[in-house]
Write a protein that holds these residues in place. Sequence first.
Motif, PDB file in Angstrom:
ATOM      1  N   TYR A 111       0.828  -1.201   0.000  1.00  0.00           N
ATOM      2  CA  TYR A 111       0.000   0.000   0.000  1.00  0.00           C
ATOM      3  C   TYR A 111       0.868   1.259   0.000  1.00  0.00           C
ATOM      4  O   TYR A 111       0.650   2.194  -0.779  1.00  0.00           O
ATOM      5  CB  TYR A 111      -0.924  -0.004   1.224  1.00  0.00           C
ATOM      6  N   LYS A 115       1.176   3.907  -3.025  1.00  0.00           N
ATOM      7  CA  LYS A 115       0.674   5.258  -2.759  1.00  0.00           C
ATOM      8  C   LYS A 115       1.759   6.289  -3.012  1.00  0.00           C
ATOM      9  O   LYS A 115       1.492   7.371  -3.572  1.00  0.00           O
ATOM     10  CB  LYS A 115       0.171   5.353  -1.322  1.00  0.00           C
ATOM     11  N   TYR A 121      -4.409   1.628  -4.107  1.00  0.00           N
ATOM     12  CA  TYR A 121      -4.408   0.224  -3.688  1.00  0.00           C
ATOM     13  C   TYR A 121      -5.458  -0.012  -2.610  1.00  0.00           C
ATOM     14  O   TYR A 121      -5.545   0.752  -1.637  1.00  0.00           O
ATOM     15  CB  TYR A 121      -3.030  -0.139  -3.126  1.00  0.00           C
ATOM     16  N   GLY A 144      -9.084   0.182   2.671  1.00  0.00           N
ATOM     17  CA  GLY A 144      -8.268   1.125   1.914  1.00  0.00           C
ATOM     18  C   GLY A 144      -8.677   2.547   2.215  1.00  0.00           C
ATOM     19  O   GLY A 144      -9.470   2.810   3.131  1.00  0.00           O
ATOM     20  N   VAL A 169      -6.140  -0.169   5.263  1.00  0.00           N
ATOM     21  CA  VAL A 169      -5.138  -1.222   5.110  1.00  0.00           C
ATOM     22  C   VAL A 169      -4.304  -1.281   6.396  1.00  0.00           C
ATOM     23  O   VAL A 169      -3.907  -0.231   6.918  1.00  0.00           O
ATOM     24  CB  VAL A 169      -4.233  -0.901   3.894  1.00  0.00           C
TER      25      VAL A 169
END
Length: 291
Positions: A111, A115, A121, A144, A169
């Motif tokens: 993630y 990002k 994601y 997320g 996440v």
Amino acid sequence: MLGVFVLRIGIIGTGRMGSALAEYLAEKNIELVVYNRTRAKAEELCGRIECSVVEAPSNMEDVDAIIIFVFDDNSLLEIVGGEHGLLQLRNKDILIMNSTTITPTTSLYVYNILKNAGLHYVESPVYGSRDQARTGKLITILAGDEDDLDTAEKIASLYSQEVFRVGLVPTASAIKLALNNIGLVMPALIGESLAILEAYGIEHEKFLRISSKLWFGEAVKKYYLRAMNERQESKFSVAGAAKDYSLIARALHDAGYVAVVSSGLANYYKAAAEEMPEEDYPKAMRLLIKE
């Protein structure tokens, strides 16, 4: 962002779950682009359904979302950060949905690197077998950034009977492992129960008849029948169960907990996988009896 409803979907991983999902979405006239490390498997799939094959994950520039079904943490890391991986995508509007069962630590790492690259994601692990994927009846767990979850839920709703949004996440990955921990333990428990019966010459039927009157009776019957049916199609493999228990143990260790039960079960399924890797995982209970 990502306000337009999905029109084109990429699927990475055309194994049992990825191919079943592709088959279902193709019937819904969703345009599909697929990638598999072994290209021949992707080409075989697209020989049966309407889809196109790409050479690498980074070639999925023209899709609205990518759904990933690979085997484990290392497979996902390769898909994301390997040569021609998803980090190379120039289209920053693509929503990347990871449906691979992995450790929360790895999911959070993926993630963050995606990002930082300006990509989106979300975790989207699923509960259900190939049959549920093939009929659009999976249960999907989403986690997320809030800005991405509306679109993720629309996409997941295409193939799910129910979708749960559970937070940031790596919440979804942690919940998936917690659920698998319960579902996968049953064959080991039943196998040892059958070993007790065997040791004292007791017929299975007596045990099953009495257990049917108890709250766990249906589960016992379900797993027993799957284990003893020689023609049972594998819904989830022994090798997959071994992998998942190693992930559960690692997730606990990563968080500073002692993985007493999951470490033992990881060894149990690992031993069973050496003899029957692709068999339906309840058949691993046979490892515990002498018959």
